[in-house]
Motif scaffolding. Structure first.
Motif, PDB file in Angstrom:
ATOM      1  N   LYS A   1     -13.828   0.080  -6.805  1.00 36.09           N
ATOM      2  CA  LYS A   1     -13.262  -1.173  -7.337  1.00 36.09           C
ATOM      3  C   LYS A   1     -14.148  -1.751  -8.446  1.00 36.09           C
ATOM      4  O   LYS A   1     -13.643  -2.255  -9.459  1.00 36.09           O
ATOM      5  CB  LYS A   1     -13.103  -2.196  -6.201  1.00 36.09           C
ATOM      6  CG  LYS A   1     -12.349  -3.453  -6.603  1.00 36.09           C
ATOM      7  CD  LYS A   1     -10.887  -3.154  -6.922  1.00 36.09           C
ATOM      8  CE  LYS A   1     -10.140  -4.363  -7.425  1.00 36.09           C
ATOM      9  NZ  LYS A   1      -8.750  -4.041  -7.795  1.00 36.09           N
TER      10      LYS A   1
ATOM     11  N   THR B   1      -5.664  -0.388  -8.016  1.00 34.47           N
ATOM     12  CA  THR B   1      -5.546  -0.810  -6.622  1.00 34.47           C
ATOM     13  C   THR B   1      -6.351   0.186  -5.787  1.00 34.47           C
ATOM     14  O   THR B   1      -6.056   1.390  -5.798  1.00 34.47           O
ATOM     15  CB  THR B   1      -4.066  -0.789  -6.180  1.00 34.47           C
ATOM     16  OG1 THR B   1      -3.338  -1.641  -7.054  1.00 34.47           O
ATOM     17  CG2 THR B   1      -3.896  -1.240  -4.747  1.00 34.47           C
TER      18      THR B   1
ATOM     19  N   CYS C   1      -1.744   2.335   5.625  1.00 27.40           N
ATOM     20  CA  CYS C   1      -2.377   1.715   4.456  1.00 27.40           C
ATOM     21  C   CYS C   1      -1.465   1.794   3.232  1.00 27.40           C
ATOM     22  O   CYS C   1      -1.209   0.790   2.555  1.00 27.40           O
ATOM     23  CB  CYS C   1      -3.696   2.450   4.247  1.00 27.40           C
ATOM     24  SG  CYS C   1      -4.397   2.429   2.641  1.00 27.40           S
TER      25      CYS C   1
ATOM     26  N   SER D   1       1.625  -0.445   3.598  1.00 28.43           N
ATOM     27  CA  SER D   1       1.422  -1.873   3.903  1.00 28.43           C
ATOM     28  C   SER D   1       1.844  -2.765   2.737  1.00 28.43           C
ATOM     29  O   SER D   1       1.736  -2.387   1.569  1.00 28.43           O
ATOM     30  CB  SER D   1      -0.059  -2.123   4.226  1.00 28.43           C
ATOM     31  OG  SER D   1      -0.846  -1.806   3.102  1.00 28.43           O
ATOM     32  N   GLU D   2       2.320  -3.947   3.084  1.00 21.81           N
ATOM     33  CA  GLU D   2       2.715  -4.957   2.083  1.00 21.81           C
ATOM     34  C   GLU D   2       2.235  -6.310   2.564  1.00 21.81           C
ATOM     35  O   GLU D   2       1.975  -6.502   3.754  1.00 21.81           O
ATOM     36  CB  GLU D   2       4.240  -4.997   1.954  1.00 21.81           C
ATOM     37  CG  GLU D   2       4.810  -3.805   1.216  1.00 21.81           C
ATOM     38  CD  GLU D   2       6.323  -3.786   1.236  1.00 21.81           C
ATOM     39  OE1 GLU D   2       6.922  -4.793   1.691  1.00 21.81           O
ATOM     40  OE2 GLU D   2       6.906  -2.787   0.806  1.00 21.81           O
TER      41      GLU D   2
ATOM     42  N   GLU E   1       0.684  -9.537   3.958  1.00 21.97           N
ATOM     43  CA  GLU E   1      -0.483  -9.790   4.821  1.00 21.97           C
ATOM     44  C   GLU E   1      -1.138  -8.480   5.275  1.00 21.97           C
ATOM     45  O   GLU E   1      -2.368  -8.357   5.301  1.00 21.97           O
ATOM     46  CB  GLU E   1      -0.038 -10.550   6.080  1.00 21.97           C
ATOM     47  CG  GLU E   1      -0.155 -12.052   5.985  1.00 21.97           C
ATOM     48  CD  GLU E   1      -1.550 -12.549   5.628  1.00 21.97           C
ATOM     49  OE1 GLU E   1      -2.465 -12.348   6.449  1.00 21.97           O
ATOM     50  OE2 GLU E   1      -1.707 -13.132   4.542  1.00 21.97           O
TER      51      GLU E   1
ATOM     52  N   ARG F   1      -1.383  -5.685   3.903  1.00 20.07           N
ATOM     53  CA  ARG F   1      -2.156  -5.037   2.827  1.00 20.07           C
ATOM     54  C   ARG F   1      -3.625  -5.496   2.828  1.00 20.07           C
ATOM     55  O   ARG F   1      -4.538  -4.761   2.461  1.00 20.07           O
ATOM     56  CB  ARG F   1      -1.451  -5.394   1.517  1.00 20.07           C
ATOM     57  CG  ARG F   1      -1.752  -4.678   0.212  1.00 20.07           C
ATOM     58  CD  ARG F   1      -2.152  -3.282   0.279  1.00 20.07           C
ATOM     59  NE  ARG F   1      -1.228  -2.212   0.286  1.00 20.07           N
ATOM     60  CZ  ARG F   1      -0.757  -1.560  -0.772  1.00 20.07           C
ATOM     61  NH1 ARG F   1      -1.069  -1.929  -1.966  1.00 20.07           N
ATOM     62  NH2 ARG F   1       0.023  -0.515  -0.632  1.00 20.07           N
ATOM     63  N   LYS F   2      -3.798  -6.763   3.289  1.00 24.72           N
ATOM     64  CA  LYS F   2      -5.151  -7.342   3.248  1.00 24.72           C
ATOM     65  C   LYS F   2      -6.171  -6.527   4.042  1.00 24.72           C
ATOM     66  O   LYS F   2      -7.349  -6.541   3.735  1.00 24.72           O
ATOM     67  CB  LYS F   2      -5.129  -8.783   3.787  1.00 24.72           C
ATOM     68  CG  LYS F   2      -4.533  -9.751   2.806  1.00 24.72           C
ATOM     69  CD  LYS F   2      -4.786 -11.164   3.271  1.00 24.72           C
ATOM     70  CE  LYS F   2      -4.110 -12.137   2.316  1.00 24.72           C
ATOM     71  NZ  LYS F   2      -3.687 -13.359   2.988  1.00 24.72           N
ATOM     72  N   SER F   3      -5.694  -5.855   5.109  1.00 26.52           N
ATOM     73  CA  SER F   3      -6.677  -5.096   5.881  1.00 26.52           C
ATOM     74  C   SER F   3      -6.883  -3.681   5.327  1.00 26.52           C
ATOM     75  O   SER F   3      -7.514  -2.841   5.976  1.00 26.52           O
ATOM     76  CB  SER F   3      -6.302  -5.059   7.363  1.00 26.52           C
ATOM     77  OG  SER F   3      -4.968  -4.681   7.498  1.00 26.52           O
ATOM     78  N   HIS F   4      -6.371  -3.425   4.121  1.00 29.36           N
ATOM     79  CA  HIS F   4      -6.573  -2.098   3.513  1.00 29.36           C
ATOM     80  C   HIS F   4      -7.062  -2.152   2.072  1.00 29.36           C
ATOM     81  O   HIS F   4      -7.571  -1.159   1.571  1.00 29.36           O
ATOM     82  CB  HIS F   4      -5.253  -1.304   3.532  1.00 29.36           C
ATOM     83  CG  HIS F   4      -4.791  -0.977   4.913  1.00 29.36           C
ATOM     84  ND1 HIS F   4      -5.442  -0.062   5.716  1.00 29.36           N
ATOM     85  CD2 HIS F   4      -3.763  -1.456   5.654  1.00 29.36           C
ATOM     86  CE1 HIS F   4      -4.830   0.014   6.877  1.00 29.36           C
ATOM     87  NE2 HIS F   4      -3.808  -0.825   6.875  1.00 29.36           N
ATOM     88  N   GLU F   5      -6.852  -3.283   1.401  1.00 30.02           N
ATOM     89  CA  GLU F   5      -7.173  -3.295  -0.031  1.00 30.02           C
ATOM     90  C   GLU F   5      -8.568  -3.874  -0.279  1.00 30.02           C
ATOM     91  O   GLU F   5      -8.953  -4.892   0.295  1.00 30.02           O
ATOM     92  CB  GLU F   5      -6.124  -4.125  -0.805  1.00 30.02           C
ATOM     93  CG  GLU F   5      -6.404  -4.065  -2.292  1.00 30.02           C
ATOM     94  CD  GLU F   5      -5.262  -4.575  -3.159  1.00 30.02           C
ATOM     95  OE1 GLU F   5      -4.170  -4.910  -2.622  1.00 30.02           O
ATOM     96  OE2 GLU F   5      -5.479  -4.631  -4.387  1.00 30.02           O
TER      97      GLU F   5
ATOM     98  N   HIS G   1     -11.260  -5.849  -2.349  1.00 34.77           N
ATOM     99  CA  HIS G   1     -11.412  -6.893  -3.373  1.00 34.77           C
ATOM    100  C   HIS G   1     -12.897  -7.186  -3.520  1.00 34.77           C
ATOM    101  O   HIS G   1     -13.611  -7.275  -2.518  1.00 34.77           O
ATOM    102  CB  HIS G   1     -10.688  -8.178  -2.961  1.00 34.77           C
ATOM    103  CG  HIS G   1      -9.197  -8.023  -2.925  1.00 34.77           C
ATOM    104  ND1 HIS G   1      -8.422  -7.979  -4.060  1.00 34.77           N
ATOM    105  CD2 HIS G   1      -8.347  -7.879  -1.878  1.00 34.77           C
ATOM    106  CE1 HIS G   1      -7.158  -7.822  -3.717  1.00 34.77           C
ATOM    107  NE2 HIS G   1      -7.074  -7.742  -2.397  1.00 34.77           N
TER     108      HIS G   1
END
Ligand code: 13P
Ligand code: SF4
Length: 360
Positions: free
Chosen positions: A99, A106, A314, A317-318, A320, A322-326, A328
């Motif tokens: 990242k 992404t 993963c 996911s879409e 909320e 997604r938050k546990s996979h993306e 940042h």
């Protein structure tokens, strides 16, 4: 040269590791292979896997045009890929590195709780304190650290470059503050013959290799060579025929003429070693109990979190979920961490070209 171990560093005494999947769970997970292939293709993602991931994950990378490599190569490939979705199968610092280098992409990971004990041994707040005590030192951080720690560092390195960088900094008369791996710090000090202020962190897998037991294995199989990752103790390193990063150990096994090897690194590497050298025998080096954690074998418990089911979850996911996979990384941290990472990539390229300028 000397190794000056830093004292009074706050670090975890014990590590809470995720449970291993049972044989039945692994088999069930493997049955998702075709679905995972389709999913990667449908999402136009690039799967970048570390050598320590399970064989099924490495096979998936092969089947989908992905990449398998060491942490330096993973960073490079993620940055250079034209695809905008990068799926990193490894541990969290590898996703964060991707990242930092490619903010426009992404970056997804099957499980964001894939820690690394080295990363856990070095908190940014603690590094700030130690830096203030060594204001003249050049801070060289191993890639196995958080984005926040990278942002506080002058250089990042992976194991494949660490000695060369220490040598380079010695040539410039710089004092090194190395973190967080105690064994790699000792390896650097011994090989670059320079003074190193060293953080006392450890990798729970490599720290578990047992010199006395490995010596016995060598006596038992005298024709067998020993391959060692430098996160192992100095006693284990001293017995080695080859010391290097995962890629360097693999390259040695390919070109060397021995028929069998004892391997002191995480056992996921056996997949690629056996594939590259089907006629050779690879044997796991002996491990012993260590304070803080007890492993059954040389398997990184956090690497084991990369399963096919989580990988599919993963990608699909879409919102909320997604938050546990993306991944940042806050922009100010990213910009600060990019500088030492770019320096590492420039140094790696310069070493490869054989011309290293003095002003990197
Ligand atoms: P490499 O840099 O050799 O890939 O090692 C990464 C790692 O996590 C070693 O334990
Ligand atoms: Fe970290 Fe060790 Fe696991 Fe590598 S093997 S990711 S250094 S805990």
């Amino acid at each position: 040269m000397s190794l000056i171990m830093l004292k009074d560093i706050k670090m975890p005494q014990e590590f809470v590791t995720p449970p291993k999947l049972s044989a039945a769970e692994l088999e069930k997970d493997s049955s998702l292979f075709d679905q995972a292939c389709e999913c990667i293709k449908a999402h136009k993602a690039l799967l970048i896997a570390h050598y320590y991931t399970a064989p099924v994950i490495q096979r998936l990378a092969e089947a989908t045009g992905g990449f398998i490599g060491d942490s330096l190569e993973m960073a490079r490939v993620g940055k250079e890929s034209p695809l905008s979705t990068i799926l990193v199968a490894g541990v969290r610092f590898m996703g964060e590195t991707a990242k930092i280098l490619s903010p426009e992409k992404t970056i997804l990971m099957p499980d964001l709780s894939a820690e690394c004990s080295l990363d856990l041994c070095c908190k940014a707040s603690e590094l700030k304190r130690v830096k203030a005590e060594h204001p003249n030192a050049t801070v060289v951080a191993y890639a196995n650290t958080s984005a926040e720690v990278k942002a506080l560092s002058d250089w990042i390195v992976t194991s494949s470059l660490a000695v060369e960088l220490a040598d380079y900094l010695k040539g410039r008369g710089e004092e090194i503050l190395w973190l967080p791996d105690r064994h790699l710090g000792s390896y650097i000090a011994n090989n670059a013959k320079t003074d190193v202020y060293c953080w006392p962190g450890r990798c729970i897998v490599h720290d578990s290799f047992e010199a006395a037991a490995i010596k016995k294995m060598k006596e038992q199989y005298p024709e067998t060579k020993l391959l060692v990752h430098p996160e192992s103790s100095a006693e284990v390193v001293a017995l080695a025929d080859c010391v290097g990063s995962t890629s360097q150990l693999l390259a040695f096994a390919k070109k060397d003429d021995a028929k069998s090897y004892i391997v002191a690194t995480e056992h996921g590497i056996f997949y690629k070693m056996q594939q590259a050298c089907p006629e050779k025998t690879f044997i796991e080096a002996a491990i012993g109990p260590r304070s803080g954690v007890k492993l059954e074998d040389a398997a990184c418990p956090w690497m084991g979190l990369n399963s096919l089911s989580k990988l599919i979850e993963c990608l699909e996911s879409e919102g909320e979920a997604r938050k546990s996979h993306e991944i940042h990384v806050p922009e100010d941290v990213r910009v600060a961490a990019l500088k030492p990472l770019d320096r590492m990539l420039a140094f790696a390229a310069a070493i490869k070209s054989g011309n290293v300028p003095n002003n990197l």
